[in-house]
Design a protein around this motif. Structure first.
Motif, short mmCIF file in Angstrom:
data_model
loop_
_atom_site.label_atom_id
_atom_site.label_comp_id
_atom_site.label_asym_id
_atom_site.label_seq_id
_atom_site.Cartn_x
_atom_site.Cartn_y
_atom_site.Cartn_z
N LEU A 115 -60.98 43.13 50.73
CA LEU A 115 -60.63 43.48 49.35
C LEU A 115 -60.29 44.96 49.23
O LEU A 115 -59.34 45.35 48.53
CB LEU A 115 -61.79 43.12 48.42
N LEU A 116 -61.06 45.80 49.92
CA LEU A 116 -60.80 47.24 49.87
C LEU A 116 -59.43 47.57 50.48
O LEU A 116 -58.68 48.38 49.93
CB LEU A 116 -61.91 47.98 50.63
N LEU A 117 -59.10 46.92 51.59
CA LEU A 117 -57.79 47.14 52.19
C LEU A 117 -56.66 46.71 51.25
O LEU A 117 -55.62 47.37 51.16
CB LEU A 117 -57.70 46.37 53.52
N LEU A 118 -56.88 45.60 50.52
CA LEU A 118 -55.87 45.13 49.57
C LEU A 118 -55.67 46.13 48.44
O LEU A 118 -54.53 46.44 48.04
CB LEU A 118 -56.30 43.77 49.02
N VAL A 119 -56.76 46.68 47.92
CA VAL A 119 -56.67 47.67 46.84
C VAL A 119 -55.93 48.92 47.32
O VAL A 119 -55.08 49.48 46.61
CB VAL A 119 -58.08 48.03 46.33
N PHE A 123 -52.50 50.44 45.79
CA PHE A 123 -52.48 51.83 45.35
C PHE A 123 -51.36 52.60 46.06
O PHE A 123 -50.63 53.38 45.44
CB PHE A 123 -53.83 52.49 45.64
N GLY A 124 -51.23 52.37 47.36
CA GLY A 124 -50.15 53.02 48.11
C GLY A 124 -48.77 52.61 47.61
O GLY A 124 -47.86 53.44 47.53
N THR A 125 -48.62 51.33 47.26
CA THR A 125 -47.33 50.86 46.73
C THR A 125 -46.98 51.53 45.42
O THR A 125 -45.83 51.93 45.17
CB THR A 125 -47.38 49.33 46.55
N VAL A 126 -47.97 51.68 44.53
CA VAL A 126 -47.74 52.33 43.24
C VAL A 126 -47.34 53.79 43.43
O VAL A 126 -46.40 54.30 42.79
CB VAL A 126 -49.00 52.22 42.35
N ILE A 127 -48.03 54.49 44.32
CA ILE A 127 -47.70 55.89 44.58
C ILE A 127 -46.28 56.02 45.13
O ILE A 127 -45.50 56.90 44.72
CB ILE A 127 -48.71 56.50 45.57
N TYR A 128 -45.92 55.11 46.03
CA TYR A 128 -44.57 55.15 46.61
C TYR A 128 -43.51 54.93 45.52
O TYR A 128 -42.48 55.59 45.48
CB TYR A 128 -44.46 54.08 47.71
#
Length: 301
Positions: A115-119, A123-128
């Motif tokens: 779950l942590l890896l998914l979050v 988060f990385g996708t949103v920043i990108y």
């Protein structure tokens, strides 16, 4: 030739182990270990436990259990059984518990890790996406030049109002400062007595009622104000560092005593003028500052 019990006991002693040490290692009850050393195998629960306990005992003292088990069963020795087994570390139950704990750890924490890896991925996708949008520029471009159209009449009225407001504020501030200066000029302070325990001032002022300002310095200080010569205390306060309070002296009092605790932790001002009450004879404890007001009655009359 030594018996099974004698051999095991001798090996235990050579290892420097006590029966208690052996009990903690093998998890076998002490009475069963003592029965094995005495060759009293009938005291053990069953043949299965006899073989199991002898094997665990032998492995705990670093001996190969197979020759001892063959002797226990009445069989001849086998040359292939001469290899020495490694001593056991803990019982089967402890090994099972350790394996069970490992499985439980994986079962409990693996979903949380996923779950942590998914979050983190979201988060990385949103920043990108945000960075990509910023490179492309805003959706509504800002115009290079902005023109504001304002009538001459409205501009003139606004400027006039602004000038009048500013002038009014300056006049009020100037009047306030002039009053404070006049008030300070009217106050005359005469030092009558100065000792470590007490200080006395005579103050000539036409202002009424009189206001005393206390300001906290490096630490807390206690303040009490009473009519001179009495214990009629009409004001008490504990002043904190950086705090400022004002006390008003009743018009009917011509002389007051200011009782101060922790004298070095406060300053005293009367009508804008500081009193150096703790300068000549500084103390850190209690001090009495007496103020005698003159000119107040004449002003009222």
């Amino acid at each position: 030739m030594d018996t099974i019990g004698e051999k095991l006991k001798k090996d235990r002693i050579e290892k420097g182990l006590t029966i208690g040490d052996l009990q903690r290692i093998t998890k076998i009850q002490r009475r069963y270990l003592e029965a094995i050393e005495e060759n009293d195998f009938d005291a053990l629960p069953s043949d299965y436990y006899t073989r199991t306990f002898v094997r665990q005992y032998a492995e705990a003292v670093g001996q190969n259990p197979r020759p001892l088990l063959r002797r226990l069963e009445g069989k001849p020795e086998n040359p292939n059984d001469l290899a020495i087994a490694d001593p056991v570390k803990g019982s089967r139950k402890s090994k099972y518990d350790q394996t069970s704990r490992s499985k439980t750890f994986v079962r409990n924490y693996l979903p949380v890790t996923l779950l942590l890896l998914l979050v983190l991925a979201i988060f990385g996708t949103v920043i990108y996406a945000i960075l990509l949008d910023s490179e492309q520029g805003p959706l509504i471009p800002t115009p290079e030049k902005t023109t504001v159209v304002k009538s001459e009449e409205s501009s003139s009225v606004a400027q006039s109002e602004k000038t009048e407001t500013s002038s009014s504020e300056e006049t009020t501030e100037t009047t306030k400062k002039e009053k404070e200066k006049e008030k300070t000029k009217e106050l005359k302070v005469t030092e009558v007595l100065d000792s470590p325990q007490s200080v006395k001032y005579t103050l000539k002022s036409s202002a009424s009622p009189h206001e005393i300002e206390f300001k906290g310095l490096d630490g807390p200080a206690w303040i009490g104000i009473q009519e001179s010569g009495t214990t009629n205390m009409f004001y008490q306060y504990t002043l904190q560092p950086g705090e400022t309070v004002t006390a008003e002296i009743p018009e009917e009092y011509d002389d007051v005593d200011i009782v101060v605790g922790a004298s070095n932790n406060l300053s005293i001002g009367v009508e804008g003028k500081l009193l150096p009450f703790n300068k000549k004879n500084p103390v850190t404890g209690k001090k009495i500052v007496t103020l005698g007001f003159e000119g107040t009655k004449e002003n009222k009359d």
